[in-house]
Design a protein around this motif. Sequence first.
Motif, PDB file in Angstrom:
ATOM      1  N   GLU A 246      37.449  27.477  45.398  1.00 37.54           N
ATOM      2  CA  GLU A 246      37.145  27.316  43.993  1.00 37.54           C
ATOM      3  C   GLU A 246      36.860  25.847  43.725  1.00 37.54           C
ATOM      4  O   GLU A 246      37.064  24.993  44.595  1.00 37.54           O
ATOM      5  CB  GLU A 246      38.301  27.816  43.125  1.00 37.54           C
ATOM      6  N   VAL A 247      36.376  25.566  42.527  1.00 34.28           N
ATOM      7  CA  VAL A 247      36.056  24.198  42.142  1.00 34.28           C
ATOM      8  C   VAL A 247      37.062  23.737  41.096  1.00 34.28           C
ATOM      9  O   VAL A 247      37.323  24.447  40.118  1.00 34.28           O
ATOM     10  CB  VAL A 247      34.624  24.091  41.579  1.00 34.28           C
ATOM     11  N   GLU A 248      37.628  22.565  41.316  1.00 37.28           N
ATOM     12  CA  GLU A 248      38.498  21.940  40.329  1.00 37.28           C
ATOM     13  C   GLU A 248      37.721  20.835  39.641  1.00 37.28           C
ATOM     14  O   GLU A 248      37.255  19.893  40.290  1.00 37.28           O
ATOM     15  CB  GLU A 248      39.757  21.383  40.991  1.00 37.28           C
ATOM     16  N   ALA A 249      37.555  20.946  38.329  1.00 41.06           N
ATOM     17  CA  ALA A 249      36.772  19.982  37.557  1.00 41.06           C
ATOM     18  C   ALA A 249      37.621  19.425  36.430  1.00 41.06           C
ATOM     19  O   ALA A 249      38.397  20.146  35.797  1.00 41.06           O
ATOM     20  CB  ALA A 249      35.511  20.635  37.001  1.00 41.06           C
ATOM     21  N   ASP A 250      37.459  18.139  36.178  1.00 43.65           N
ATOM     22  CA  ASP A 250      38.135  17.480  35.065  1.00 43.65           C
ATOM     23  C   ASP A 250      37.243  17.531  33.836  1.00 43.65           C
ATOM     24  O   ASP A 250      36.099  17.079  33.867  1.00 43.65           O
ATOM     25  CB  ASP A 250      38.460  16.019  35.414  1.00 43.65           C
ATOM     26  N   VAL A 251      37.770  18.083  32.748  1.00 44.80           N
ATOM     27  CA  VAL A 251      37.025  18.209  31.501  1.00 44.80           C
ATOM     28  C   VAL A 251      37.698  17.341  30.451  1.00 44.80           C
ATOM     29  O   VAL A 251      38.927  17.359  30.299  1.00 44.80           O
ATOM     30  CB  VAL A 251      36.971  19.673  31.038  1.00 44.80           C
ATOM     31  N   SER A 252      36.885  16.592  29.727  1.00 42.91           N
ATOM     32  CA  SER A 252      37.412  15.712  28.693  1.00 42.91           C
ATOM     33  C   SER A 252      38.150  16.505  27.626  1.00 42.91           C
ATOM     34  O   SER A 252      37.760  17.622  27.262  1.00 42.91           O
ATOM     35  CB  SER A 252      36.271  14.911  28.068  1.00 42.91           C
ATOM     36  N   GLU A 253      39.209  15.908  27.121  1.00 38.75           N
ATOM     37  CA  GLU A 253      40.016  16.562  26.102  1.00 38.75           C
ATOM     38  C   GLU A 253      39.182  16.902  24.866  1.00 38.75           C
ATOM     39  O   GLU A 253      39.388  17.930  24.221  1.00 38.75           O
ATOM     40  CB  GLU A 253      41.183  15.643  25.726  1.00 38.75           C
ATOM     41  N   THR A 260      36.294  28.425  27.640  1.00 39.60           N
ATOM     42  CA  THR A 260      37.222  29.547  27.528  1.00 39.60           C
ATOM     43  C   THR A 260      37.376  30.208  28.893  1.00 39.60           C
ATOM     44  O   THR A 260      36.531  30.029  29.779  1.00 39.60           O
ATOM     45  CB  THR A 260      36.703  30.597  26.516  1.00 39.60           C
ATOM     46  N   ALA A 261      38.444  30.963  29.050  1.00 36.52           N
ATOM     47  CA  ALA A 261      38.660  31.695  30.304  1.00 36.52           C
ATOM     48  C   ALA A 261      37.567  32.744  30.494  1.00 36.52           C
ATOM     49  O   ALA A 261      37.073  33.323  29.528  1.00 36.52           O
ATOM     50  CB  ALA A 261      40.037  32.352  30.292  1.00 36.52           C
ATOM     51  N   GLU A 262      37.164  32.945  31.749  1.00 36.99           N
ATOM     52  CA  GLU A 262      36.108  33.885  32.138  1.00 36.99           C
ATOM     53  C   GLU A 262      34.737  33.471  31.609  1.00 36.99           C
ATOM     54  O   GLU A 262      33.812  34.288  31.572  1.00 36.99           O
ATOM     55  CB  GLU A 262      36.438  35.308  31.679  1.00 36.99           C
ATOM     56  N   VAL A 285      44.590  24.594  33.794  1.00 33.32           N
ATOM     57  CA  VAL A 285      45.959  24.120  33.999  1.00 33.32           C
ATOM     58  C   VAL A 285      46.542  23.733  32.640  1.00 33.32           C
ATOM     59  O   VAL A 285      45.941  22.931  31.911  1.00 33.32           O
ATOM     60  CB  VAL A 285      45.972  22.919  34.965  1.00 33.32           C
ATOM     61  N   PRO A 286      47.692  24.295  32.260  1.00 38.16           N
ATOM     62  CA  PRO A 286      48.206  24.087  30.896  1.00 38.16           C
ATOM     63  C   PRO A 286      48.890  22.744  30.687  1.00 38.16           C
ATOM     64  O   PRO A 286      49.990  22.663  30.132  1.00 38.16           O
ATOM     65  CB  PRO A 286      49.187  25.249  30.728  1.00 38.16           C
ATOM     66  N   THR A 287      48.277  21.680  31.127  1.00 37.75           N
ATOM     67  CA  THR A 287      48.776  20.340  30.860  1.00 37.75           C
ATOM     68  C   THR A 287      47.646  19.350  31.045  1.00 37.75           C
ATOM     69  O   THR A 287      46.748  19.576  31.864  1.00 37.75           O
ATOM     70  CB  THR A 287      49.959  19.969  31.778  1.00 37.75           C
ATOM     71  N   LEU A 288      47.662  18.260  30.279  1.00 38.91           N
ATOM     72  CA  LEU A 288      46.602  17.267  30.338  1.00 38.91           C
ATOM     73  C   LEU A 288      47.038  16.069  31.159  1.00 38.91           C
ATOM     74  O   LEU A 288      48.233  15.755  31.246  1.00 38.91           O
ATOM     75  CB  LEU A 288      46.209  16.798  28.930  1.00 38.91           C
ATOM     76  N   ASP A 289      46.051  15.417  31.741  1.00 35.10           N
ATOM     77  CA  ASP A 289      46.292  14.152  32.423  1.00 35.10           C
ATOM     78  C   ASP A 289      46.242  13.056  31.366  1.00 35.10           C
ATOM     79  O   ASP A 289      45.189  12.716  30.833  1.00 35.10           O
ATOM     80  CB  ASP A 289      45.214  13.915  33.492  1.00 35.10           C
ATOM     81  N   VAL A 297      40.286  22.144  35.083  1.00 42.03           N
ATOM     82  CA  VAL A 297      39.751  23.493  34.945  1.00 42.03           C
ATOM     83  C   VAL A 297      39.363  24.001  36.323  1.00 42.03           C
ATOM     84  O   VAL A 297      38.680  23.302  37.077  1.00 42.03           O
ATOM     85  CB  VAL A 297      38.528  23.513  34.004  1.00 42.03           C
ATOM     86  N   LYS A 298      39.785  25.212  36.650  1.00 43.92           N
ATOM     87  CA  LYS A 298      39.494  25.793  37.959  1.00 43.92           C
ATOM     88  C   LYS A 298      38.438  26.882  37.805  1.00 43.92           C
ATOM     89  O   LYS A 298      38.569  27.777  36.961  1.00 43.92           O
ATOM     90  CB  LYS A 298      40.764  26.352  38.603  1.00 43.92           C
TER      91      LYS A 298
END
Length: 401
Positions: A246-253, A260-262, A285-289, A297-298
């Motif tokens: 899978e791909v792990e991507a960082d999305v701005s707050e 959204t999911a799916e 992931v239910p927490t922010l950096d 986001v996965k």
Amino acid sequence: MTAPDISKLKIERGATAPLRRPKPWKWLALGAVAVGIIAVFAGRGAGKVDVETVTVAHAWPSQEYTLLNATGYVVAQRKAALSSKATGRLEWLGVLEGSRVKAGEVVARLENRDVSANLGQVEANVKVARANLEQGLAEQADAQQAFNRAQELLAQKFIAASSFDAAQARLNKAKAAVAAQRAAIAAAEASARAARVAVDQTEIRAPFDGVILTKNANVGDNITPFSSAADSKGAVVTIADMDTLEVEADVSESSLAKITAEQPVEIQLDAFPELRLAGVVSRMVPTLDRSKATLLVKVRFNDRDPRVLPDMSAKVAFLSKPVPEPDRKPVTAVQPAAIVQRDGKPALFVVAGEQARLRPVRTGRKVGELVEVSGVKPGDKVVLAPSEKLKDGAAVAAAKK
């Protein structure tokens, strides 16, 4: 002492050689050559039109559905570093990087002659305990028969009560011996199981179907469970389940409202720019950096491709809706300013060598900032914003930016 006579000393002054001057025709020849050279350099580029060029490119219609772009990396959801609970020297390694293994397959083995010998010993003890039980059962059967006879004889007053008591005591002792021998067998079997576990711990098995990513140890290396000793290794190999990539991507707050999911996405790998793979948002992931103000986001792949490998860089386009099949293929496109009208038809000036060739094209839909065209191919250089005076076959020179 007589002074020397220097009156006869004199310098002979002969006629000096005449100065040789170059002939006039040589000057004329040199001048002609210089003029020719100057004319060549001055004429180079004479008559050429300076133009700005752009390159015909591939464009993806899917960008019309893009809401947000993000970058990330390909990771395996299921990944493991395989080691051993036992400590020993690596005796055999049966895999290399890229090897595919099945769940339960032995990939490496430590030296196990000592634990194998112990296993043989405890298995022999199990056999001894079982033989003792057989003997005890025979003794119990004999004691039971003697007790039964003594009981009959006592009822007929043929023996004394003390003889009956002795037969009964013998039977009870035989039963106790059998119980002890059964317990000895259980203990021996437990020791055998422990010895088998010790032997199994010298074998490193694949926990799931996967591909070997890295080989961290070689035959002869000392292996310890947590690599606590000097000159020792912990993990022998690293394995990943390629079906869980899978791909792990960082999305701005500030952009989380667009995800959204799916949600459908399109994944582009930096290693293969022309490869676009469909996917969906698997989870967030239910927490922010806090330091980067981003959310992890996965993204799960819908399209599987064997070229996708862990730790590849990837770009993720979050889409408003799934891309229709016709729009999943690239189209040839160019900047609108390069398209001109000649005789009422669209055309492009394609730069071939040092000439601009007029080439009729057909235009299509707008794809982002570009316009779909046919009649040229990606990589062709065309004149950007050509003037009305530019003609087919005109000599051109790329303007320096």
